[in-house]
Scaffold this active site. Structure first.
Site, PDB file in Angstrom:
ATOM      1  N   ILE A   1       0.886  -1.178   0.000  1.00 25.59           N
ATOM      2  CA  ILE A   1       0.000   0.000   0.000  1.00 25.59           C
ATOM      3  C   ILE A   1       0.912   1.213   0.000  1.00 25.59           C
ATOM      4  CG2 ILE A   1      -1.701   1.395   1.227  1.00 25.59           C
ATOM      5  CD1 ILE A   1      -2.870  -1.043   2.461  1.00 25.59           C
TER       6      ILE A   1
ATOM      7  N   HIS B   1       6.550  14.889   3.226  1.00 25.38           N
ATOM      8  CA  HIS B   1       7.115  14.043   2.169  1.00 25.38           C
ATOM      9  C   HIS B   1       7.717  14.846   1.022  1.00 25.38           C
ATOM     10  CE1 HIS B   1       4.325  10.438   3.362  1.00 25.38           C
ATOM     11  NE2 HIS B   1       5.149  10.796   4.326  1.00 25.38           N
TER      12      HIS B   1
ATOM     13  N   THR C   1      -0.111   5.247   2.517  1.00 21.78           N
ATOM     14  CA  THR C   1      -0.856   4.689   3.661  1.00 21.78           C
ATOM     15  C   THR C   1      -1.730   5.756   4.323  1.00 21.78           C
ATOM     16  OG1 THR C   1       1.230   4.975   4.856  1.00 21.78           O
ATOM     17  CG2 THR C   1       0.640   2.766   4.244  1.00 21.78           C
TER      18      THR C   1
ATOM     19  N   SER D   1       0.356   8.964  -2.855  1.00 18.85           N
ATOM     20  CA  SER D   1       0.781   7.734  -3.553  1.00 18.85           C
ATOM     21  C   SER D   1       1.213   7.923  -5.001  1.00 18.85           C
ATOM     22  CB  SER D   1      -0.338   6.678  -3.496  1.00 18.85           C
ATOM     23  OG  SER D   1      -1.277   6.867  -4.537  1.00 18.85           O
TER      24      SER D   1
HETATM   25  N1  LIG Z   1      10.524  12.346   4.557  1.00 20.15           N
HETATM   26  C1  LIG Z   1      10.026  11.758   3.488  1.00 20.15           C
HETATM   27  N2  LIG Z   1      10.294  12.256   2.259  1.00 20.15           N
HETATM   28  C2  LIG Z   1       9.783  11.659   1.156  1.00 20.15           C
HETATM   29  N3  LIG Z   1       9.005  10.549   1.189  1.00 20.15           N
HETATM   30  C3  LIG Z   1       8.713  10.006   2.376  1.00 20.15           C
HETATM   31  C4  LIG Z   1       9.202  10.574   3.587  1.00 20.15           C
HETATM   32  N4  LIG Z   1       8.739   9.819   4.603  1.00 20.15           N
HETATM   33  C5  LIG Z   1       8.012   8.821   4.060  1.00 20.15           C
HETATM   34  N5  LIG Z   1       7.988   8.920   2.716  1.00 20.15           N
HETATM   35  C6  LIG Z   1       7.377   8.030   1.733  1.00 20.15           C
HETATM   36  O1  LIG Z   1       6.296   8.694   1.101  1.00 20.15           O
HETATM   37  C7  LIG Z   1       5.428   7.673   0.633  1.00 20.15           C
HETATM   38  C8  LIG Z   1       4.076   8.241   0.291  1.00 20.15           C
HETATM   39  O2  LIG Z   1       4.248   9.162  -0.737  1.00 20.15           O
HETATM   40  P1  LIG Z   1       3.160  10.289  -1.036  1.00 20.15           P
HETATM   41  O3  LIG Z   1       3.406  11.422  -0.104  1.00 20.15           O
HETATM   42  O4  LIG Z   1       3.464  10.617  -2.470  1.00 20.15           O
HETATM   43  O5  LIG Z   1       1.837   9.667  -0.839  1.00 20.15           O
HETATM   44  C9  LIG Z   1       5.413   6.688   1.762  1.00 20.15           C
HETATM   45  O6  LIG Z   1       5.042   5.432   1.266  1.00 20.15           O
HETATM   46  P2  LIG Z   1       4.045   4.484   2.151  1.00 20.15           P
HETATM   47  O7  LIG Z   1       2.762   5.178   2.286  1.00 20.15           O
HETATM   48  O8  LIG Z   1       4.006   3.273   1.284  1.00 20.15           O
HETATM   49  O9  LIG Z   1       4.760   4.230   3.446  1.00 20.15           O
HETATM   50  C10 LIG Z   1       6.842   6.741   2.306  1.00 20.15           C
HETATM   51  O10 LIG Z   1       7.644   5.673   1.830  1.00 20.15           O
HETATM   52 MG   LIG Z   2       5.153   3.860  -0.427  1.00 22.27          MG
HETATM   53 MG   LIG Z   3       5.427   2.926   4.741  1.00 20.57          MG
HETATM   54 MG   LIG Z   4       3.634   1.290   1.622  1.00 21.46          MG
END
Ligand SMILES: Nc1ncnc2c1ncn2[C@@H]1O[C@H](COP(=O)(O)O)[C@@H](OP(=O)(O)O)[C@H]1O
Ligand SMILES: [Mg+2]
Ligand SMILES: [Mg+2]
Ligand SMILES: [Mg+2]
Length: 358
Positions: A138, A244, A141, A268
């Site tokens: 996923i 992120h 999340t 995502s």
């Molecule tokens: N400091 C950070 N900078 C960039 N990406 C990060 C982050 N911390 C977590 N993530 C990643 O951002 C993903 C989600 O991306 P988005 O913001 O585009 O939805 C997360 O995947 P998961 O949800 O699979 O853990 C995680 O791996």
């Molecule tokens: Mg991810």
């Molecule tokens: Mg994760």
């Molecule tokens: Mg994930």
């Protein structure tokens, strides 16, 4: 798309993503009904582990010698019998509505112990040699919990190069012409939603409704990025989570490009799928932290799908994403994805805005 190579890989990848998406949707709706713990973390945990086990089972059945890099590991499951039982309850009867397709994936997992063992088969260190699958069971999340966008992500790399990608996006509109959208919301139905994007290197990218049956691997609808010559009319998307990617830098870049439309925030790799089908044009993911390394499973499928749709994907230095280093994109910083014809211009402005930090 007519395939001379990777036909079986694509078929299995698409079916595995479809089957795992059935599970994530069940978890989401059962959470809404209160049958899965409403505690913030648990529905995600259940969905993550369950989807990862189902995908790895399908890969191991078909490609037993391939390595797998997957996001989750089973340590937490091993010490929590309740969690294990809850997940097994869902996993054991999540199947495609088509016996032949289910057979292709190897049928059900034998028992709860086999499920836990499968989850840990995703512990490859990755690298530049041989066939390696990347799984994000996923992605997004946080979006998953809110009824926002999330994606079930699977990609095959060969010698560090992404060859096959599949992205299941249960909360995106099926309609390729629908506007960018943040999700279905907490209480809405799935009606009209659920897209499966896929791509094979050199063969283009397609979308099709995310289904629960078998599929003709060559029958998806070809997708392409929007031809855009006037960047002021571009639509750009970015993460919902400010932790992120840097919303501030992204806003400054958008303004410098003269983009008038408000950014669309969505979770995502649904962002990669959305720009690949022309529902948006640009995806910016500018680092907020100097030390964070992007994970390969967060980008592998999306990177290929966008490039096979007429886009370019690089980091903020203009380097292509390098999936050959290990479990992370240790050689890259951030992501800039845009139609090939305008990517250079977008990158130029990214570098102008970030110049103080580069
Ligand atoms: N400091 C950070 N900078 C960039 N990406 C990060 C982050 N911390 C977590 N993530 C990643 O951002 C993903 C989600 O991306 P988005 O913001 O585009 O939805 C997360 O995947 P998961 O949800 O699979 O853990 C995680 O791996
Ligand atoms: Mg991810
Ligand atoms: Mg994760
Ligand atoms: Mg994930």
């Amino acid at each position: 798309m007519r395939l001379d190579k990777y036909e079986k890989e694509l078929q299995i990848a698409q079916l595995a993503v479809q089957r795992a998406s059935i599970l994530t949707k069940r978890v989401f709706h059962e959470k809404a009904k209160g049958t899965v713990d409403k505690n913030d973390k648990s529905p995600v945990t259940i969905g993550d582990f369950g989807a990862q086990a189902l995908i790895i089972a399908a890969l191991q059945h078909n490609f037993p010698d391939d390595a797998i890099v997957a996001e989750e590991e089973s340590a937490k499951l091993k010490e929590d019998a309740n969690l294990r039982a809850t997940i097994w309850d869902l996993v054991k009867d999540t199947k495609l509505d088509d016996a032949a397709a289910e057979e292709l994936l190897g049928g059900p997992i034998k028992d709860v112990d086999a499920m836990v063992e499968l989850i840990d088969k995703g512990n490859s260190p990755g690298g530049s040699q041989g066939r390696i699958w990347a799984i994000d069971p996923i992605d997004g999340t946080k979006g998953f919990l809110r009824g926002g966008q999330y994606a079930v992500c699977l990609a095959l790399m060969v010698d560090g190069d992404v060859k096959v990608g599949a992205l299941g996006c249960p909360n995106l509109p099926i309609d390729n012409d629908a506007r960018l959208t943040a999700g279905i919301g907490e209480n809405q139905t799935d009606e009209g939603h659920g897209v499966l994007f896929s791509a094979v290197q050199g063969h283009g990218a397609t979308s099709r409704p995310l289904a629960t049956v078998n599929l003709d691997v060559e029958a998806g609808t070809p997708i392409s990025m929007r031809a855009i010559d006037d960047l002021t009319k571009a639509n750009f998307c970015e993460s919902v989570e400010a932790g992120h990617s840097s919303h501030g830098d992204q806003a400054a870049i958008s303004q410098k490009l003269g983009i008038t439309a408000q950014s669309v925030r969505m979770d995502s790799q649904a962002k990669y799928g959305s720009i690949a089908r022309g529902a948006g044009d640009i995806y910016l993911r500018l680092p907020v932290s100097a030390t964070y390394q992007e994970k390969i499973w967060d980008h592998a499928a999306g990177d290929l799908i966008v490039r096979e749709s007429g886009g370019q994907v690089t980091d903020i230095h203009g380097k292509r994403l390098d999936f050959s280093i290990g479990r992370t994109l240790a050689g890259n910083k951030g992501v800039v994805a845009a139609p090939l014809a305008v990517h250079g211009k977008v990158l130029e402005v990214v570098q102008e805005v970030l110049s103080a930090k580069l």
